[in-house]
Design a protein around this motif. Structure first.
Motif, PDB file in Angstrom:
ATOM      1  N   GLY A   1      11.882 -22.604   5.183  1.00  0.00           N
ATOM      2  CA  GLY A   1      11.335 -21.260   5.346  1.00  0.00           C
ATOM      3  C   GLY A   1      10.959 -20.963   6.791  1.00  0.00           C
ATOM      4  N   GLN A   2      10.296 -19.830   6.961  1.00  0.00           N
ATOM      5  CA  GLN A   2       9.899 -19.379   8.303  1.00  0.00           C
ATOM      6  C   GLN A   2       8.875 -20.342   8.907  1.00  0.00           C
ATOM      7  N   PRO A   3       9.112 -20.872  10.132  1.00  0.00           N
ATOM      8  CA  PRO A   3       8.128 -21.761  10.761  1.00  0.00           C
ATOM      9  C   PRO A   3       6.807 -21.024  11.014  1.00  0.00           C
ATOM     10  N   GLY A   4       5.708 -21.708  10.768  1.00  0.00           N
ATOM     11  CA  GLY A   4       4.391 -21.130  11.017  1.00  0.00           C
ATOM     12  C   GLY A   4       3.685 -21.850  12.139  1.00  0.00           C
ATOM     13  N   ASP A   5       2.415 -21.501  12.354  1.00  0.00           N
ATOM     14  CA  ASP A   5       1.645 -22.119  13.439  1.00  0.00           C
ATOM     15  C   ASP A   5       1.534 -23.628  13.253  1.00  0.00           C
TER      16      ASP A   5
ATOM     17  N   ASP B   1       3.673 -25.583  11.788  1.00  0.00           N
ATOM     18  CA  ASP B   1       4.965 -26.181  12.122  1.00  0.00           C
ATOM     19  C   ASP B   1       5.136 -26.287  13.634  1.00  0.00           C
TER      20      ASP B   1
ATOM     21  N   ARG C   1       8.121 -31.791   5.844  1.00  0.00           N
ATOM     22  CA  ARG C   1       8.360 -30.343   5.940  1.00  0.00           C
ATOM     23  C   ARG C   1       9.843 -30.035   6.127  1.00  0.00           C
TER      24      ARG C   1
ATOM     25  N   LEU D   1      13.475 -23.607  20.350  1.00  0.00           N
ATOM     26  CA  LEU D   1      12.459 -22.799  19.682  1.00  0.00           C
ATOM     27  C   LEU D   1      11.209 -22.653  20.540  1.00  0.00           C
TER      28      LEU D   1
END
Length: 309
Positions: A10-14, A16, A56, A85
């Protein structure tokens, strides 16, 4: 051991991004021990972070143990993707911060008439500094009465204004700017021009011009001994009538200075016939964030602090 994911990540978050930054440092340092000093966290915390990242991602990123530290093939690809990234994130931050550095937009400011001759040029200096900081900023100045400035700041038509301190409104912030001295003047064509001292009896025998704009009770009291025979909506109008040689009137000392210097006006008994007016910069409480306004107010405060020291 982490298992390969059967579904896309899914969308990487803080969280991650934090794990990926730790991973980047571990790879750059060549292992957990060397990264421990660079990151300022324990080897156990680094190991836990790597386990969380592998879980993850669903990939085994590196081999660690007695044989040393090495990346798996997947780990090497993730490392390259991590660099891309994090570089993109840093580029985004730099670009947004650059927008803050390059001010754009408008500053709409209302000013009471005839303040430009004030010796302490706080407004002028702040506007100059704002223009230097943001060459693309468009400054709009309106010279209007104080009551109109208050209303325009309250309803958002003006970002800020400069007005005399006649009353305090609960919806406005006030930053003290100036203390303006005013004296009673006549022109060189007036009968009192050559008089050494002038008392109330002398004043009562001559016509005077009084302001038609709002004043504090204290300033109104100073005008009471005058024989009001004319009025003016601003200080320029008062100056016109004084220079006619037919009227007495109060003017700010900084505004009258040019005529005093040329011998066309003089102050009458200045130790007695004088008063002071305080001026403040106003802004609306709870107004939306405005970087141009914030920069202008910051420059204004800096100029005030410099001249008060």
């Amino acid at each position: 051991m982490a298992q390969r994911r059967s579904t896309p990540m899914g969308q990487p978050g803080d969280a991650d991004l934090r794990l990926l930054r730790i991973y980047r440092k571990v790879v750059e340092c060549g292992g957990f021990s060397a990264a421990e000093v660079e990151l300022g966290i324990s080897r156990a915390a680094i190991s836990m972070a790597m386990n969380d990242l592998e879980t993850r991602l669903g990939l085994r990123l590196c081999q660690r143990g007695r044989s040393g530290f090495s990346l798996t093939d997947e780990g090497a690809e993730v490392f390259e993707a991590t660099l891309q990234l994090l570089a993109s994130v840093e580029g985004f931050r730099t670009r947004v911060n650059g927008l803050h550095a390059r001010l754009k937009g408008e500053l709409n400011i209302g000013i009471t008439d005839n303040l430009v001759t004030m010796p302490d040029m706080h407004i002028t200096h702040a506007l100059s500094a704002l223009k230097e900081r943001g060459p693309d900023v468009h400054i709009n100045i309106r010279m209007i009465p104080p009551s109109d400035i208050e209303l325009a700041v309250l309803d958002g038509r003006l970002h800020t204004g400069v007005i005399p301190d006649l009353k305090t409104l609960p919806g406005l912030n006030y930053l003290s700017l100036y203390e303006e001295a005013s004296r009673l003047y006549c022109s060189d064509e007036h009968p009192l021009f050559a008089e050494e001292t002038v008392d109330e009896a002398a004043l009562s025998r001559h016509d005077a011009v009084v302001p038609a704009y709002a004043q504090t009770p204290e300033i109104k009291g100073v005008h009471e001994p005058l024989r009001a025979a004319a009025s003016a909506s601003d200080r320029e109008g008062i100056a016109f009538l004084i220079l006619s040689g037919r009227y007495l009137g109060y003017l700010p000392t900084h505004y009258a200075a040019r005529w005093v210097r040329d011998g066309r006006m003089r102050a009458l008994n200045p130790e007695r016939w004088h008063y002071h007016t305080h001026y403040s910069a106003i802004t609306r409480k709870g107004a939306p964030p405005n970087l141009v306004l914030e920069c202008y107010l910051k420059q204004l405060a800096a100029d005030l602090n410099t001249r008060w020291r």
